[in-house]
Design a protein around this motif. Structure first.
Motif, PDB file in Angstrom:
ATOM      1  N   ALA A 120       0.809  -1.220   0.000  1.00  0.00           N
ATOM      2  CA  ALA A 120       0.000   0.000   0.000  1.00  0.00           C
ATOM      3  C   ALA A 120       0.842   1.271   0.000  1.00  0.00           C
ATOM      4  CB  ALA A 120      -0.939   0.011   1.208  1.00  0.00           C
ATOM      5  N   GLY A 121       2.165   1.125   0.045  1.00  0.00           N
ATOM      6  CA  GLY A 121       3.042   2.282   0.025  1.00  0.00           C
ATOM      7  C   GLY A 121       3.093   3.053   1.328  1.00  0.00           C
ATOM      8  N   GLN A 122       2.693   2.402   2.425  1.00  0.00           N
ATOM      9  CA  GLN A 122       2.717   3.075   3.727  1.00  0.00           C
ATOM     10  C   GLN A 122       4.052   2.808   4.435  1.00  0.00           C
ATOM     11  OE1 GLN A 122      -0.174   5.194   4.350  1.00  0.00           O
ATOM     12  NE2 GLN A 122       0.027   4.532   2.221  1.00  0.00           N
ATOM     13  N   ALA A 123       4.373   3.669   5.364  1.00  0.00           N
ATOM     14  CA  ALA A 123       5.666   3.595   6.032  1.00  0.00           C
ATOM     15  C   ALA A 123       5.652   2.556   7.141  1.00  0.00           C
ATOM     16  CB  ALA A 123       6.033   4.965   6.592  1.00  0.00           C
ATOM     17  N   MET A 124       6.827   2.115   7.520  1.00  0.00           N
ATOM     18  CA  MET A 124       6.921   1.179   8.637  1.00  0.00           C
ATOM     19  C   MET A 124       8.250   1.330   9.357  1.00  0.00           C
ATOM     20  SD  MET A 124       7.340  -2.365   6.494  1.00  0.00           S
ATOM     21  CE  MET A 124       6.266  -1.808   5.160  1.00  0.00           C
ATOM     22  N   VAL A 125       8.191   1.158  10.670  1.00  0.00           N
ATOM     23  CA  VAL A 125       9.396   1.028  11.494  1.00  0.00           C
ATOM     24  C   VAL A 125       9.698  -0.458  11.592  1.00  0.00           C
ATOM     25  CG1 VAL A 125      10.418   1.419  13.760  1.00  0.00           C
ATOM     26  CG2 VAL A 125       8.765   3.062  12.841  1.00  0.00           C
ATOM     27  N   ILE A 126      10.885  -0.843  11.205  1.00  0.00           N
ATOM     28  CA  ILE A 126      11.296  -2.239  11.310  1.00  0.00           C
ATOM     29  C   ILE A 126      12.311  -2.313  12.436  1.00  0.00           C
ATOM     30  CG2 ILE A 126      12.377  -4.184  10.142  1.00  0.00           C
ATOM     31  CD1 ILE A 126      11.192  -3.124   7.543  1.00  0.00           C
ATOM     32  N   ALA A 127      11.907  -2.951  13.539  1.00  0.00           N
ATOM     33  CA  ALA A 127      12.667  -2.837  14.777  1.00  0.00           C
ATOM     34  C   ALA A 127      13.038  -4.193  15.359  1.00  0.00           C
ATOM     35  CB  ALA A 127      11.870  -2.042  15.812  1.00  0.00           C
ATOM     36  N   SER A 128      14.117  -4.174  16.107  1.00  0.00           N
ATOM     37  CA  SER A 128      14.602  -5.350  16.827  1.00  0.00           C
ATOM     38  C   SER A 128      14.768  -4.981  18.295  1.00  0.00           C
ATOM     39  CB  SER A 128      15.947  -5.792  16.245  1.00  0.00           C
ATOM     40  OG  SER A 128      16.604  -6.707  17.094  1.00  0.00           O
ATOM     41  N   LEU A 129      14.388  -5.920  19.175  1.00  0.00           N
ATOM     42  CA  LEU A 129      14.629  -5.758  20.605  1.00  0.00           C
ATOM     43  C   LEU A 129      15.501  -6.921  21.054  1.00  0.00           C
ATOM     44  CD1 LEU A 129      11.984  -5.045  23.425  1.00  0.00           C
ATOM     45  CD2 LEU A 129      14.204  -6.106  23.780  1.00  0.00           C
ATOM     46  N   VAL A 130      16.795  -6.682  21.075  1.00  0.00           N
ATOM     47  CA  VAL A 130      17.736  -7.668  21.591  1.00  0.00           C
ATOM     48  C   VAL A 130      17.915  -7.404  23.082  1.00  0.00           C
ATOM     49  CG1 VAL A 130      20.075  -8.592  21.477  1.00  0.00           C
ATOM     50  CG2 VAL A 130      18.950  -7.798  19.384  1.00  0.00           C
ATOM     51  N   MET A 131      17.678  -8.427  23.892  1.00  0.00           N
ATOM     52  CA  MET A 131      17.963  -8.337  25.330  1.00  0.00           C
ATOM     53  C   MET A 131      19.350  -8.933  25.552  1.00  0.00           C
ATOM     54  SD  MET A 131      14.232  -9.457  26.884  1.00  0.00           S
ATOM     55  CE  MET A 131      14.850  -9.583  28.567  1.00  0.00           C
ATOM     56  N   ALA A 132      20.348  -8.058  25.607  1.00  0.00           N
ATOM     57  CA  ALA A 132      21.720  -8.534  25.755  1.00  0.00           C
ATOM     58  C   ALA A 132      21.842  -9.379  27.012  1.00  0.00           C
ATOM     59  CB  ALA A 132      22.678  -7.345  25.814  1.00  0.00           C
ATOM     60  N   GLY A 133      22.314 -10.591  26.824  1.00  0.00           N
ATOM     61  CA  GLY A 133      22.466 -11.517  27.943  1.00  0.00           C
ATOM     62  C   GLY A 133      21.406 -12.596  27.995  1.00  0.00           C
ATOM     63  N   SER A 134      20.306 -12.439  27.225  1.00  0.00           N
ATOM     64  CA  SER A 134      19.276 -13.487  27.202  1.00  0.00           C
ATOM     65  C   SER A 134      18.876 -13.813  25.768  1.00  0.00           C
ATOM     66  CB  SER A 134      18.060 -13.096  28.042  1.00  0.00           C
ATOM     67  OG  SER A 134      17.500 -11.882  27.593  1.00  0.00           O
ATOM     68  N   THR A 135      18.235 -12.897  25.063  1.00  0.00           N
ATOM     69  CA  THR A 135      17.883 -13.173  23.667  1.00  0.00           C
ATOM     70  C   THR A 135      18.993 -12.769  22.705  1.00  0.00           C
ATOM     71  OG1 THR A 135      16.789 -11.029  23.316  1.00  0.00           O
ATOM     72  CG2 THR A 135      15.435 -12.830  24.179  1.00  0.00           C
ATOM     73  N   GLY A 136      20.071 -12.248  23.247  1.00  0.00           N
ATOM     74  CA  GLY A 136      21.225 -11.880  22.437  1.00  0.00           C
ATOM     75  C   GLY A 136      22.488 -11.982  23.260  1.00  0.00           C
ATOM     76  N   PRO A 137      23.641 -11.847  22.615  1.00  0.00           N
ATOM     77  CA  PRO A 137      24.912 -11.933  23.344  1.00  0.00           C
ATOM     78  C   PRO A 137      24.990 -10.886  24.449  1.00  0.00           C
ATOM     79  CG  PRO A 137      25.265 -11.919  20.958  1.00  0.00           C
ATOM     80  CD  PRO A 137      23.830 -11.581  21.178  1.00  0.00           C
ATOM     81  N   ALA A 138      25.752 -11.196  25.487  1.00  0.00           N
ATOM     82  CA  ALA A 138      25.929 -10.250  26.584  1.00  0.00           C
ATOM     83  C   ALA A 138      26.828  -9.084  26.192  1.00  0.00           C
ATOM     84  CB  ALA A 138      26.514 -10.957  27.809  1.00  0.00           C
ATOM     85  N   THR A 139      27.602  -9.257  25.125  1.00  0.00           N
ATOM     86  CA  THR A 139      28.465  -8.177  24.650  1.00  0.00           C
ATOM     87  C   THR A 139      27.646  -7.221  23.789  1.00  0.00           C
ATOM     88  OG1 THR A 139      29.125  -9.553  22.776  1.00  0.00           O
ATOM     89  CG2 THR A 139      30.565  -9.552  24.717  1.00  0.00           C
ATOM     90  N   LEU A 140      27.852  -5.932  23.974  1.00  0.00           N
ATOM     91  CA  LEU A 140      27.065  -4.957  23.227  1.00  0.00           C
ATOM     92  C   LEU A 140      27.364  -5.016  21.732  1.00  0.00           C
ATOM     93  CD1 LEU A 140      26.986  -1.777  25.515  1.00  0.00           C
ATOM     94  CD2 LEU A 140      25.696  -3.915  25.667  1.00  0.00           C
ATOM     95  N   ALA A 141      28.616  -5.260  21.364  1.00  0.00           N
ATOM     96  CA  ALA A 141      28.964  -5.345  19.941  1.00  0.00           C
ATOM     97  C   ALA A 141      28.239  -6.508  19.278  1.00  0.00           C
ATOM     98  CB  ALA A 141      30.471  -5.487  19.775  1.00  0.00           C
ATOM     99  N   GLY A 142      28.223  -7.668  19.950  1.00  0.00           N
ATOM    100  CA  GLY A 142      27.531  -8.826  19.394  1.00  0.00           C
ATOM    101  C   GLY A 142      26.041  -8.602  19.297  1.00  0.00           C
ATOM    102  N   ALA A 143      25.456  -8.011  20.338  1.00  0.00           N
ATOM    103  CA  ALA A 143      24.028  -7.723  20.310  1.00  0.00           C
ATOM    104  C   ALA A 143      23.686  -6.727  19.216  1.00  0.00           C
ATOM    105  CB  ALA A 143      23.584  -7.188  21.675  1.00  0.00           C
ATOM    106  N   LEU A 144      24.568  -5.763  18.983  1.00  0.00           N
ATOM    107  CA  LEU A 144      24.329  -4.759  17.944  1.00  0.00           C
ATOM    108  C   LEU A 144      24.361  -5.396  16.550  1.00  0.00           C
ATOM    109  CD1 LEU A 144      23.804  -1.704  17.802  1.00  0.00           C
ATOM    110  CD2 LEU A 144      26.273  -1.379  17.544  1.00  0.00           C
ATOM    111  N   ALA A 145      25.299  -6.312  16.326  1.00  0.00           N
ATOM    112  CA  ALA A 145      25.358  -7.006  15.034  1.00  0.00           C
ATOM    113  C   ALA A 145      24.110  -7.862  14.825  1.00  0.00           C
ATOM    114  CB  ALA A 145      26.619  -7.862  14.959  1.00  0.00           C
ATOM    115  N   LEU A 146      23.637  -8.530  15.887  1.00  0.00           N
ATOM    116  CA  LEU A 146      22.420  -9.343  15.800  1.00  0.00           C
ATOM    117  C   LEU A 146      21.214  -8.469  15.478  1.00  0.00           C
ATOM    118  CD1 LEU A 146      20.922 -12.042  16.206  1.00  0.00           C
ATOM    119  CD2 LEU A 146      20.828 -11.504  18.648  1.00  0.00           C
ATOM    120  N   GLN A 147      21.070  -7.358  16.202  1.00  0.00           N
ATOM    121  CA  GLN A 147      19.987  -6.414  15.911  1.00  0.00           C
ATOM    122  C   GLN A 147      20.035  -5.949  14.471  1.00  0.00           C
ATOM    123  OE1 GLN A 147      19.386  -2.540  18.274  1.00  0.00           O
ATOM    124  NE2 GLN A 147      20.181  -1.807  16.300  1.00  0.00           N
TER     125      GLN A 147
END
Length: 475
Positions: free
Chosen positions: A220-247
């Motif tokens: 439909a040509g409408q806008a969207m926010v495409i977002a990730s919520l990485v919880m560093a230490g549980s749903t993602g690596p505990a390291t911020l760099a690793g979590a950022l790459a995953l996000q």
């Protein structure tokens, strides 16, 4: 406030990108929606079951098709918003199922609360749009909740608002109601009126509800926010760099799908990533690590040439207390000074996205006004140096009665709307703390707010559509 504050070096940004591409190529992302898988097959990507493996060059090529900025159109054209560049858009919290009262008690959110927060956002000079699911109205059947929520935004304000992303069917209803408001689907395809929030399921997955909505909005040509919520230490690596790459991998995979469906679809790079509190196991958002994720995401979005979403007045506090204040100021200032464009959760949010508070809304609205003033910086026009009035006053004088002061103070000095600045004796007459003043303020705002008039014929058409869809969905 130029340039925006960067927390990463160009080499660090490139390192995040390179590790992201390795994740997408070698690990892949799961898409639990056959129509999305078919899109990727047609574009030559490897699909194994539900998992898609992306070629680096393909992702980079698709992401480049997304616009650097776009305009969201409001019922009142004066409230149109530009998303991207140096522009910033504030709006209320999103998705909280609970209301925390001033005394610390908790209850389920209702449709009356939903309407109230939309009105508070409509009345605010600091909230640029009324947002999306400002709370989850638990007294409305989930099957028709989206219809009531969209109608609330249309009826109670003439600012921009968000559409539902809870599956393709609800997305289509949102698009249809926006089309009725603006004169047809062809109109809003040329001039987007809706933006929705598409969330990945970390790590490395998108479910059918989000993907159905993503595809509907893209078509439909409408806008969207495409977002990730990485919880560093549980749903993602505990390291911020690793979590950022995953996000980054999750967000780029979603952006790639949107561009495959409709090249040029307006998208916003979104981050709500934060840390897991290792003492409790819960998400924690009112902390410097969350601010770092937000700031890095703003920089990554600039690297990819798309607008960014992140941050807000984030807090893990349970009431509008000192913790709520210092955490919210830190996260909103970091969000704003590092260049985030689209700011969900600017006002009202408590307990790591789980609750909204009327008092917190008013406190955050004050914080937002302060941050916006800070971002406006200092006017260095020649007349602002005030040489003549300094000469007139001379040594030992004062500027209180000068015409120059009367002319300029309203523009140069932001007036506090909630903060107490009176003398001790003046304050001591009632001894109201911030929570008490905020409680009084939100009630005053709602009592005096008059929603903008809505065309009677359009209002009737929207009500008829809601009645029709309600009968279909509840049968």
């Amino acid at each position: 406030m130029l340039p925006k504050f960067n927390i990463l070096t160009p080499e660090q940004v490139q390192a995040v990108h390179d590790h992201t591409m390795k994740i997408l190529e070698e690990i892949g992302v799961e898409f639990l929606y056959e129509p999305a898988l078919e899109v990727f097959r047609k574009h030559g990507q490897k699909v194994d079951g539900h998992r898609v493996y992306f070629k680096r060059e393909f992702v980079e090529e698709q992401v480049k098709k997304a616009p650097a900025q776009f305009t969201l159109h409001a019922r009142n054209p004066e409230n149109n918003l530009i998303c991207g560049g140096e522009h910033i858009i504030y709006m209320p919290g999103y998705g909280a199922p609970f209301i925390h009262e001033a005394d610390g008690t908790r209850r389920n959110a209702t449709m009356a609360d939903y309407d109230n927060f939309v009105k508070l956002a409509g009345a605010s000079k600091n909230m640029h749009m009324t947002g999306g699911t400002v709370v989850e109205p638990t007294d409305v059947d989930d099957r028709i909740r989206h219809l009531k929520m969209i109608y609330s935004h249309i009826k109670n304000s003439d600012k921009c608002f968000m559409g539902s992303a809870s599956g393709r069917e609800r997305a289509e209803d949102s698009i249809e109601m926006a089309a009725m408001l603006f004169g047809g689907r062809d109109v809003i395809k040329e001039k987007p009126a809706l933006i929705c929030l598409i969330n990945s399921v970390t790590p490395l997955k998108y479910d059918d509800r989000m993907l159905g909505a993503l595809m509907a909005y893209a078509e439909a040509g409408q806008a969207m926010v495409i977002a990730s919520l990485v919880m560093a230490g549980s749903t993602g690596p505990a390291t911020l760099a690793g979590a950022l790459a995953l996000q980054n991998a999750e967000v780029l995979a979603g952006i790639t799908l949107a561009q495959c469906i409709n090249p040029g679809t307006p998208v916003v790079y979104g981050s709500t990533s934060a840390i897991t509190d290792m003492a409790t196991g819960s998400l924690a958002i009112g902390n410097p690590e969350c601010a770092l994720f937000t700031s890095a995401s703003a920089q990554l979005a600039r690297f990819y040439g798309v607008p960014s979403r992140g941050g807000g007045g984030l807090s893990d506090a349970k009431i509008a207390d000192a913790q709520a204040g210092y955490e919210s100021m830190m996260t909103l200032l970091a969000t704003s000074a590092t260049g985030i464009n689209f700011v969900l959760h600017t006002a009202g949010i408590l307990q790591y996205f789980m609750a909204m508070s009327y008092e917190k809304f008013m406190i955050d609205d004050e914080i937002a006004g302060m941050v916006l003033r800070y971002l406006n910086g200092i006017d260095f026009a020649e007349e602002k140096f005030a040489f003549d009035v300094i000469a007139d006053v001379g040594p030992g004088g004062h500027f209180l009665t000068q015409k120059h002061t009367k002319k300029n103070h309203k523009f140069e000095m932001r007036r506090a709307l909630l903060s107490d600045r009176q003398s001790y004796d003046g304050w001591a007459k009632e001894k109201l703390d911030t929570n008490a003043r905020a409680n009084r303020k939100w009630q005053e705002v709602l009592a005096n707010y008059e929603p903008p008039a809505l065309d009677a014929g359009l209002d009737e058409a929207l009500k008829n559509f809601i009645e029709k869809r309600t009968a279909e969905l509840l049968k």
